[in-house]
Design a protein around this motif. Structure first.
Motif, short mmCIF file in Angstrom:
data_model
loop_
_atom_site.label_atom_id
_atom_site.label_comp_id
_atom_site.label_asym_id
_atom_site.label_seq_id
_atom_site.Cartn_x
_atom_site.Cartn_y
_atom_site.Cartn_z
N PHE A 245 7.19 -6.52 73.68
CA PHE A 245 6.35 -6.88 74.82
C PHE A 245 5.62 -5.66 75.38
O PHE A 245 6.17 -4.58 75.56
CB PHE A 245 7.19 -7.51 75.93
CG PHE A 245 6.37 -7.99 77.09
CD1 PHE A 245 5.75 -9.22 77.04
CD2 PHE A 245 6.20 -7.20 78.21
CE1 PHE A 245 4.97 -9.66 78.10
CE2 PHE A 245 5.43 -7.63 79.27
CZ PHE A 245 4.82 -8.87 79.21
N GLU A 261 2.13 -11.83 78.38
CA GLU A 261 2.66 -13.19 78.55
C GLU A 261 1.79 -14.23 77.87
O GLU A 261 2.30 -15.15 77.21
CB GLU A 261 2.80 -13.53 80.04
CG GLU A 261 3.85 -12.73 80.78
CD GLU A 261 3.26 -11.50 81.45
OE1 GLU A 261 2.10 -11.15 81.13
OE2 GLU A 261 3.96 -10.88 82.27
N LYS A 303 10.54 -10.47 76.98
CA LYS A 303 10.27 -9.30 77.82
C LYS A 303 11.55 -8.50 78.07
O LYS A 303 11.54 -7.26 78.06
CB LYS A 303 9.66 -9.75 79.15
CG LYS A 303 8.28 -10.35 79.01
CD LYS A 303 7.79 -10.96 80.31
CE LYS A 303 7.54 -9.94 81.35
NZ LYS A 303 6.92 -10.54 82.56
#
Length: 356
Positions: A245, A261, A303
């Protein structure tokens, strides 16, 4: 001073003062020039009326006057542009370390999910003095997250994530509205933001929670067979997601994107949209198989893998079993093919993107 004026809510965020200062400056500039122009119109109408000037006379050109009435408005406009741009850039760039809360808008309600696992409908609890980043999406039409007391307003779009941030400075309850017409009950799509002291928020967040958002995402990750291919070693068919991420992703068409995201969400629901370099397009789509809450949980888990706050994925079967995981079938959704897919040629996970 303005507490009794219904159309001007109290400022309760770190940005409220900056937005108000710009707003009052624009009002003052507008009022000044409106009065100035009105007075000049009346003055010239009287001064040069027909009785006193029956014959028109040519007024000589003035370079100084031309420069003044061109340069002064230009300077004012440039000042407004720079001032408003600074505020815009601050509002669109959340500080590092901000607490992230996910929001899902739908006709006609707001759903919120906290990192600790708390879920809310039409209420949003936040601690005072803490930077809060809202990661938002819509399940149907365009909505708009609007908290007048915080001076923030951001579109909430279907099929992608948008974000905004705020830092509440005064404990209390503040109105939350949808500021984009979204259907017949748009006016009823309201809620409230409840700003609490840090200790009170921590007690609230710890009450009645089964697990964090990342832990629920980890369960979905195992349940849907993601760990069969997205392993934390070099034996997986898909990219290694540990630490993926926020990093740049090299795609098979030569482009580079950031694994944020929106990218992860797209990878789950439409994996063929952007193929990571070194991997084939063999991942099944989970569109219609996962709820919005499950997608948010998976994003939170991926994440967390980079921060070390979540367990790395463990395989649910041997990597050489020859079958690629199939998205589970649900009633009313399109069936996925049960035919095994020959795994693609392995790529170096260190150079691969965090998605298929």
């Amino acid at each position: 001073m303005w507490s009794n004026l219904p159309l001007f809510p109290a400022g309760a965020s770190s940005m409220a003062g900056h937005v108000d200062a710009l707003y009052f400056a624009l009002v003052a500039i507008t009022a000044f020039f409106t009065i100035l122009i009105s007075v000049l119109i009346l003055f010239f109408a009287v001064r040069y009326r027909r009785k006193r000037n029956p014959t028109a006379t040519q007024v000589p050109a003035s370079t100084t006057l031309e420069l003044l009435w061109t340069g002064i408005p230009l300077g004012i406009v440039l000042i407004i542009f720079v001032w408003s741009s600074v505020i815009f850039f601050i509002q669109t760039r959340p500080p590092k370390g901000a607490m992230e809360i996910y929001a899902v808008a739908k006709q006609w309600m707001w759903k919120f999910e906290h990192p600790e696992g708390q879920r809310e409908i039409n209420q949003l609890h936040v601690p005072v003095g803490r930077d809060i980043r809202m990661v938002m999406t819509s399940q149907d039409v365009i909505h708009d997250f609007y908290v007048p007391a915080f001076r923030i307003k951001a579109d909430v779009l279907p099929g992608r994530y948008t974000s905004t941030w705020f830092r509440a400075t005064v404990p209390g309850r503040y109105h939350l509205f949808c500021a984009e017409y979204c259907g017949t009950q748009h006016s009823g799509m309201v809620g409230e933001v409840i700003v609490m002291e840090q200790a009170d928020y921590e007690r609230w967040a710890a009450s009645g929670v089964e697990g964090s958002l990342a832990s629920s995402g980890e369960k979905s990750f195992q349940q849907y067979g993601c760990s069969m291919c997205h392993r934390s070693d070099a034996a997986g068919r898909g990219p290694n997601l540990v630490g993926a991420f926020g990093r740049p992703v090299l795609l098979d068409d030569g482009r580079t994107v950031t694994a944020d995201e929106s990218y992860i969400r797209e990878s789950i629901l439409n994996p063929g949209a952007k193929i990571s370099s070194g991997f084939k397009n063999i991942m099944p789509t989970f569109q219609g198989q996962l709820s919005e809450e499950e997608v948010i949980g998976l994003v939170a888990y991926i994440k967390a893998l980079g921060s070390g706050s979540a367990n790395p994925p463990l395989p649910v079967s041997e990597p050489n079993s020859g079958a690629y995981p199939v998205a589970p079938k649900t009633e009313g959704s399109a069936a996925q093919s049960d035919t095994a897919v020959t795994p693609p040629e392995k790529a170096n996970p260190a150079k691969s993107a965090p998605k298929q």
